[in-house]
Design an enzyme around this catalytic site. Structure first.
Site, short mmCIF file in Angstrom:
data_model
loop_
_atom_site.label_atom_id
_atom_site.label_comp_id
_atom_site.label_asym_id
_atom_site.label_seq_id
_atom_site.Cartn_x
_atom_site.Cartn_y
_atom_site.Cartn_z
N ASP A 126 61.08 58.06 83.54
CA ASP A 126 62.06 58.70 83.84
C ASP A 126 63.15 58.28 82.61
O ASP A 126 63.60 57.36 82.44
CB ASP A 126 62.68 58.12 85.35
CG ASP A 126 61.85 58.44 86.39
OD1 ASP A 126 61.38 57.57 87.13
OD2 ASP A 126 61.84 59.63 86.53
N ASP A 181 59.53 64.18 94.26
CA ASP A 181 60.06 62.97 93.57
C ASP A 181 61.06 62.58 94.51
O ASP A 181 62.36 62.80 94.34
CB ASP A 181 60.49 63.23 92.05
CG ASP A 181 60.78 61.92 91.35
OD1 ASP A 181 61.15 62.06 90.16
OD2 ASP A 181 60.76 61.05 91.90
C1 DX5 Z 1 64.81 58.97 90.67
C2 DX5 Z 1 63.45 59.25 89.79
C3 DX5 Z 1 62.49 58.88 90.57
C4 DX5 Z 1 62.40 57.26 91.10
C5 DX5 Z 1 61.54 57.24 92.29
O1 DX5 Z 1 65.61 59.65 89.87
O2 DX5 Z 1 63.47 60.29 89.18
O3 DX5 Z 1 61.22 59.12 89.77
O4 DX5 Z 1 61.89 56.37 90.27
O5 DX5 Z 1 61.53 56.17 92.97
P1 DX5 Z 1 61.32 55.93 94.43
O6 DX5 Z 1 59.89 56.38 94.60
O7 DX5 Z 1 61.70 54.61 94.72
O8 DX5 Z 1 62.28 56.73 95.17
#
Ligand code: DX5
Length: 221
Positions: free
Chosen positions: A38, A178
């Site tokens: 990310d 996501d």
């Molecule tokens: C948030 C990111 C995600 C995040 C997801 O903006 O794009 O990829 O890491 O994390 P979880 O699965 O904990 O919601």
């Protein structure tokens, strides 16, 4: 559940940033084929993470498929550095692109797979005209910027709408979700038609990330 090949994509945002290569190895040995990196610039989202240099080193350290999610303003200025650093898939946000089609074509010219993401407030139909060129359509199921947020079930209608468009167009386009993916929400997203399910805290926040990955992957198969 629709008969599709589905994968859990662990997000490194919840991994140990002092040991990213080690954590990648851990989930690769558990069966993960790809990992999401990310990228946040503190403008498009209220958080700052990594740049091309980190992608470059992780690419040197690992054979995993690198799914790079750009949560940045002005993505055209950065797609070449990330593609050259070793990104296998580059996903930019529709909201950050003045000319989304041109950005997708620029990514593909760099021999990199192209993805387009939409924030929760953005309707799915902005991606419909792009589906014939995209390798991946990403529906954010949380407001981008942080891990550990709660899954927004109202986003599943967008997943279903895109699933239908992709199937009708007979396009080999992945459908990614996501944010807030865990043992309960992964099933909902898979049933709605998602093929790539990004999971951060549900994997790297678990006492045993490898087992957590295996449990999620088994659930959506
Ligand atoms: C948030 C990111 C995600 C995040 C997801 O903006 O794009 O990829 O890491 O994390 P979880 O699965 O904990 O919601």
């Amino acid at each position: 559940m629709p008969n599709l090949k589905r994968h859990i994509v662990p997000s490194l945002l919840s991994a140990n940033f002092a040991h990213l290569a080690r954590d990648m190895k851990l989930i690769q040995e558990a069966g993960a084929e790809s990992v999401q990196i990310d990228v946040m610039d503190g403008h498009f989202v209220p958080n700052i993470t990594v740049g091309p240099i980190v992608v470059e080193w992780l690419h040197k350290e690992s054979s995993m498929f690198l799914d790079v999610h750009l949560m940045i303003e002005n993505p055209p200025a950065y797609i070449e550095p990330f593609a050259k650093a070793g990104a296998n898939l580059l996903t930019v946000h529709w909201e950050a692109c003045k000319d989304p089609v041109a950005v997708v074509r620029e990514i593909k010219k760099l021999r990199t797979k192209a993805g387009m993401a939409i924030r929760p407030k953005t309707p799915a139909d902005v991606l419909f005209p792009l589906l014939k060129e995209l390798d991946c359509a990403l529906v954010m199921t949380v407001e981008p910027g942080f891990g550990g947020q709660v899954f927004m079930p109202e986003m599943l209608d967008k997943v279903r709408a895109l699933r239908k468009r992709i199937d009708d167009a007979r396009r080999p386009c992945e459908l990614q979700v996501d944010g807030g993916i865990n043992l309960r929400t992964a099933k909902l997203a898979a049933e709605a038609g998602a093929t790539l399910l990004v999971a951060g805290s549900a994997v790297f926040g678990a006492p045993d990330p490898a087992q957590a990955f295996r449990d999620l992957q088994k659930l959506i198969q």
